[in-house]
Design an enzyme around this catalytic site. Structure first.
Site, PDB file in Angstrom:
ATOM      1  N   CYS A   1      60.609  93.531 113.703  1.00 51.40           N
ATOM      2  CA  CYS A   1      61.091  92.891 114.921  1.00 51.40           C
ATOM      3  C   CYS A   1      60.027  93.071 115.994  1.00 51.40           C
ATOM      4  O   CYS A   1      58.972  93.652 115.743  1.00 51.40           O
ATOM      5  CB  CYS A   1      62.424  93.466 115.364  1.00 51.40           C
ATOM      6  SG  CYS A   1      62.277  95.104 116.024  1.00 51.40           S
TER       7      CYS A   1
ATOM      8  N   LYS B   1      76.297 100.617 124.069  1.00 49.90           N
ATOM      9  CA  LYS B   1      76.086  99.694 122.944  1.00 49.90           C
ATOM     10  C   LYS B   1      75.743 100.462 121.671  1.00 49.90           C
ATOM     11  O   LYS B   1      76.305 100.202 120.604  1.00 49.90           O
ATOM     12  CB  LYS B   1      74.937  98.734 123.281  1.00 49.90           C
ATOM     13  CG  LYS B   1      74.437  97.934 122.076  1.00 49.90           C
ATOM     14  CD  LYS B   1      73.258  97.046 122.419  1.00 49.90           C
ATOM     15  CE  LYS B   1      71.914  97.713 122.390  1.00 49.90           C
ATOM     16  NZ  LYS B   1      71.252  97.816 121.078  1.00 49.90           N
ATOM     17  N   ASN B   2      74.809 101.425 121.785  1.00 50.19           N
ATOM     18  CA  ASN B   2      74.304 102.082 120.582  1.00 50.19           C
ATOM     19  C   ASN B   2      75.257 103.125 120.003  1.00 50.19           C
ATOM     20  O   ASN B   2      74.972 103.716 118.959  1.00 50.19           O
ATOM     21  CB  ASN B   2      72.917 102.686 120.838  1.00 50.19           C
ATOM     22  CG  ASN B   2      71.868 101.578 120.963  1.00 50.19           C
ATOM     23  OD1 ASN B   2      72.153 100.417 120.672  1.00 50.19           O
ATOM     24  ND2 ASN B   2      70.670 101.936 121.390  1.00 50.19           N
TER      25      ASN B   2
ATOM     26  N   ARG C   1      72.298  90.824 124.938  1.00 47.21           N
ATOM     27  CA  ARG C   1      72.581  91.659 123.770  1.00 47.21           C
ATOM     28  C   ARG C   1      73.024  93.058 124.194  1.00 47.21           C
ATOM     29  O   ARG C   1      73.788  93.689 123.486  1.00 47.21           O
ATOM     30  CB  ARG C   1      71.330  91.802 122.894  1.00 47.21           C
ATOM     31  CG  ARG C   1      70.896  90.509 122.279  1.00 47.21           C
ATOM     32  CD  ARG C   1      69.773  90.750 121.326  1.00 47.21           C
ATOM     33  NE  ARG C   1      70.231  91.639 120.259  1.00 47.21           N
ATOM     34  CZ  ARG C   1      69.481  92.008 119.233  1.00 47.21           C
ATOM     35  NH1 ARG C   1      68.240  91.587 119.139  1.00 47.21           N
ATOM     36  NH2 ARG C   1      69.959  92.800 118.311  1.00 47.21           N
TER      37      ARG C   1
ATOM     38  N   ARG D   1      59.520  98.842 111.724  1.00 46.21           N
ATOM     39  CA  ARG D   1      60.845  99.419 111.533  1.00 46.21           C
ATOM     40  C   ARG D   1      61.304  99.447 110.067  1.00 46.21           C
ATOM     41  O   ARG D   1      62.254  98.757 109.677  1.00 46.21           O
ATOM     42  CB  ARG D   1      61.868  98.703 112.429  1.00 46.21           C
ATOM     43  CG  ARG D   1      61.454  98.781 113.883  1.00 46.21           C
ATOM     44  CD  ARG D   1      62.442  98.155 114.809  1.00 46.21           C
ATOM     45  NE  ARG D   1      63.585  99.011 115.109  1.00 46.21           N
ATOM     46  CZ  ARG D   1      64.609  98.632 115.853  1.00 46.21           C
ATOM     47  NH1 ARG D   1      64.649  97.420 116.346  1.00 46.21           N
ATOM     48  NH2 ARG D   1      65.598  99.459 116.089  1.00 46.21           N
TER      49      ARG D   1
ATOM     50  N   ASP E   1      63.921 103.792 124.803  1.00 48.92           N
ATOM     51  CA  ASP E   1      64.687 102.661 125.347  1.00 48.92           C
ATOM     52  C   ASP E   1      64.605 102.567 126.872  1.00 48.92           C
ATOM     53  O   ASP E   1      65.157 101.633 127.460  1.00 48.92           O
ATOM     54  CB  ASP E   1      66.161 102.754 124.915  1.00 48.92           C
ATOM     55  CG  ASP E   1      66.340 102.448 123.432  1.00 48.92           C
ATOM     56  OD1 ASP E   1      65.377 101.966 122.801  1.00 48.92           O
ATOM     57  OD2 ASP E   1      67.437 102.697 122.905  1.00 48.92           O
TER      58      ASP E   1
HETATM   59  C1  EPZ Z   1      67.896 103.176 117.307  1.00 45.79           C
HETATM   60  O1  EPZ Z   1      67.155 102.313 116.457  1.00 45.79           O
HETATM   61  C2  EPZ Z   1      68.375 102.346 118.465  1.00 45.79           C
HETATM   62  N1  EPZ Z   1      69.230 101.269 118.006  1.00 45.79           N
HETATM   63  C3  EPZ Z   1      67.174 101.791 119.228  1.00 45.79           C
HETATM   64  O2  EPZ Z   1      67.643 101.079 120.350  1.00 45.79           O
HETATM   65  C4  EPZ Z   1      66.312 102.957 119.704  1.00 45.79           C
HETATM   66  O3  EPZ Z   1      65.149 102.449 120.322  1.00 45.79           O
HETATM   67  C5  EPZ Z   1      65.914 103.833 118.522  1.00 45.79           C
HETATM   68  O4  EPZ Z   1      67.105 104.250 117.791  1.00 45.79           O
HETATM   69  C6  EPZ Z   1      65.144 105.081 118.908  1.00 45.79           C
HETATM   70  O5  EPZ Z   1      65.909 105.827 119.817  1.00 45.79           O
HETATM   71  C7  EPZ Z   1      70.532 101.451 117.922  1.00 45.79           C
HETATM   72  O6  EPZ Z   1      71.057 102.521 118.141  1.00 45.79           O
HETATM   73  C8  EPZ Z   1      71.371 100.271 117.537  1.00 45.79           C
HETATM   74  P1  EPZ Z   1      64.985 104.956 114.475  1.00 45.79           P
HETATM   75  P2  EPZ Z   1      66.753 102.764 114.994  1.00 45.79           P
HETATM   76  O7  EPZ Z   1      65.417 104.836 113.061  1.00 45.79           O
HETATM   77  O8  EPZ Z   1      67.843 103.605 114.448  1.00 45.79           O
HETATM   78  C9  EPZ Z   1      60.856 104.965 112.099  1.00 45.79           C
HETATM   79  C10 EPZ Z   1      67.799  99.217 121.800  1.00 45.79           C
HETATM   80  O9  EPZ Z   1      66.994  98.651 122.569  1.00 45.79           O
HETATM   81  N2  EPZ Z   1      61.664 104.835 110.870  1.00 45.79           N
HETATM   82  O10 EPZ Z   1      65.371 106.185 115.225  1.00 45.79           O
HETATM   83  O11 EPZ Z   1      66.348 101.566 114.257  1.00 45.79           O
HETATM   84  C11 EPZ Z   1      60.950 103.728 112.971  1.00 45.79           C
HETATM   85  O12 EPZ Z   1      60.079 102.712 112.549  1.00 45.79           O
HETATM   86  C12 EPZ Z   1      67.372  99.663 120.417  1.00 45.79           C
HETATM   87  O13 EPZ Z   1      68.988  99.427 122.089  1.00 45.79           O
HETATM   88  C13 EPZ Z   1      61.026 104.939 109.643  1.00 45.79           C
HETATM   89  O14 EPZ Z   1      59.817 105.130 109.558  1.00 45.79           O
HETATM   90  O15 EPZ Z   1      65.477 103.667 115.302  1.00 45.79           O
HETATM   91  C14 EPZ Z   1      60.608 104.305 114.332  1.00 45.79           C
HETATM   92  O16 EPZ Z   1      59.213 104.422 114.446  1.00 45.79           O
HETATM   93  C15 EPZ Z   1      66.005  99.201 120.063  1.00 45.79           C
HETATM   94  N3  EPZ Z   1      61.786 104.812 108.504  1.00 45.79           N
HETATM   95  C16 EPZ Z   1      61.224 105.696 114.292  1.00 45.79           C
HETATM   96  O17 EPZ Z   1      61.409 105.991 112.905  1.00 45.79           O
HETATM   97  C17 EPZ Z   1      63.142 104.605 108.553  1.00 45.79           C
HETATM   98  O18 EPZ Z   1      63.767 104.500 107.484  1.00 45.79           O
HETATM   99  C18 EPZ Z   1      62.564 105.829 114.977  1.00 45.79           C
HETATM  100  O19 EPZ Z   1      63.427 104.769 114.562  1.00 45.79           O
HETATM  101  C19 EPZ Z   1      63.770 104.518 109.797  1.00 45.79           C
HETATM  102  C20 EPZ Z   1      63.012 104.643 110.952  1.00 45.79           C
END
Ligand code: EPZ
Length: 430
Positions: A126, A22-23, A408, A131, A316
């Protein structure tokens, strides 16, 4: 609203086909906005998120077509999608759509790169955390975008096009890496992305972008070098297998006991989690077509784990690991370092009789002799499937409510598990 009924106690035995990730599928679909030519994606999983993103992309003017499924031995391989973004008719991604799926925020980079403007709703928080998107915006600003926030929307412009630059992320972000990487492919000159996320899904997207004519080097490392090009072309790309689905089923087998081959799975995408599954007492081996996971006799050994960006143990799979450790012979410690609120499953696992204490970002799981089935509520995608793992080992019946969360991200969950001997069915109210 659909529910899933599980009667626990059966071991899992047989084969489970692993779907496309998916991701990876989601950002690959978004990458189709970068070219006026056709992007064909094979092995796309049939998931609610994929269908919703296709709808969102249609809003920008993208046409998409799905090839009919072929019956026969390859029937488990995902569908083939063709995307044509010949004309982008709308560069706005509205709140109603972006708020339903965070990853749709990633259209920002590609729209800016190709159309030099975009107006994309802020996604909001969420269930698993606040996030923010500051890193996405910082990266795009470094590429020369002018960005304002207006009425809940990111309004971005790059009148003369984006310009390559050096971007050093202060924190690893999968989404910000995707967004900036896609944007940089069409920027003028060289972009260097430092402290990039190294998740295999990023590598898959980068490989596809290179097939489309992008010039990305350093794939798989934390420093990506991108030489911008004027135009990207069409390509054909196959989505890599879903490592989180792989780890989920591996943990389900470790939890119930049994012997299952995860067909199409790759251990190199999930080495840290397989190490943990082995520590927990399951045997893991490569087969010609995937990975075999077995646990026959012997209890589940407790583990201490903290979630980390790739190549560490993935957030995840944190909820699923907790489901597995609920009946371990001892106490496990699980620390969540990526999302501040990804513990919604704890209260629900407790309904099965699991003994879990939360202290800040750390859960202490004292293994109990047995779990008992109960009505439970799915709160987010991975939390829901941890409840399915709990239910598979629990004595008696469980009803999981709000299973749209599961739909999802897990393709044919009931079918895959029931083919291996689980007593599981979907109950529709209508
Ligand atoms: C991706 O989300 C995945 N989603 C998530 O999978 C996964 O849990 C996550 O990466 C971490 O591996 C998809 O690929 C569609 P991040 P993403 O930006 O990109 C902080 C699932 O269940 N952050 O790597 O949104 C954030 O708050 C989903 O399939 C900032 O501070 O995650 C978090 O603490 C859920 N500022 C950390 O970084 C930003 O601008 C990592 O988030 C962006 C992120």
């Amino acid at each position: 609203m659909d529910r899933i009924r599980i009667v626990g106690g059966n071991k899992l035995n047989g084969q489970i086909p692993i779907s496309g990730a998916k991701n990876a599928a989601l950002p690959l679909m978004i990458a189709s906005l970068l070219t006026p030519d056709r992007l064909t994606l094979k092995n796309v999983p049939n998931l609610a998120d994929v269908n919703l993103l296709a709808r969102i992309l249609r809003n920008h003017g993208l046409d998409h077509q799905v090839d009919g499924k072929r019956p026969g031995p390859a029937a488990h391989i995902g569908e083939t999608y063709h995307f044509d973004a010949r004309d982008i008719v709308d560069t706005t991604a509205p709140y109603e759509l972006v708020s339903r799926m965070r990853a749709s925020f990633w259209v920002l980079g590609p729209l800016l790169a190709r159309m030099h403007q975009a107006r994309v709703s802020l996604p909001g928080g969420c269930a698993i955390g606040t996030r923010p998107v500051d890193l996405h915006l910082m990266g795009l600003k470094r590429l020369g975008a002018e960005i304002d926030i207006d009425a809940g929307y990111v309004v971005a412009k790059a009148p003369g096009g984006l310009i390559g630059n050096r971007i050093t992320f202060p924190k690893v972000s999968v989404g910000a890496t995707h967004n900036v990487l896609m944007a940089a492919t069409l920027a003028k000159g060289e972009t260097v992305i430092e402290n990039a996320a190294r998740e295999p899904e990023i590598g898959d997207v980068a490989d596809c972008l290179n097939k489309m004519g992008a010039r990305i080097e350093g794939i798989g490392s934390s420093t990506l070098h991108v030489q911008g090009v004027d135009r990207l072309e069409g390509a054909v790309h196959s989505v890599l297998p879903d490592r989180i689905e792989t780890g989920t089923f591996a943990m389900a087998v470790a939890a119930t006991g049994g012997d299952v081959e995860l067909v199409g799975a790759r251990r190199d995408l999930l080495a840290a989690a397989f190490d943990v599954i082995e520590q927990a007492g399951a045997e893991v081996s490569n087969t010609a077509t995937g990975i075999r996971v077995r646990r026959n006799g012997g209890g589940i050994q407790p583990v201490s784990v903290e979630t980390q960006p790739f190549p560490g143990f993935p957030t995840d799979l944190q909820a699923q690991l907790m489901g597995l450790m609920a009946t371990a012979d001892g106490t496990s410690v699980i620390r969540e370092t990526i999302f501040e609120n990804r513990f919604m499953h704890v209260q629900e696992l407790a309904r099965f009789g699991a003994d879990i204490q939360l202290n800040g970002d750390t859960a202490t799981v004292r293994g109990v002799k047995e779990l008992r089935g109960a009505p439970v509520m799915a709160t987010d995608l991975r939390a829901s499937v941890s409840l399915a793992i709990g239910a598979l080992v629990a004595d008696g019946e469980t009803m999981i409510n709000r299973v749209y969360h599961l739909d999802r991200g897990f393709e044919k969950l009931e079918e895959k598990l029931s083919n291996c001997g689980a007593e599981i069915e979907r109950v529709s109210d209508e």
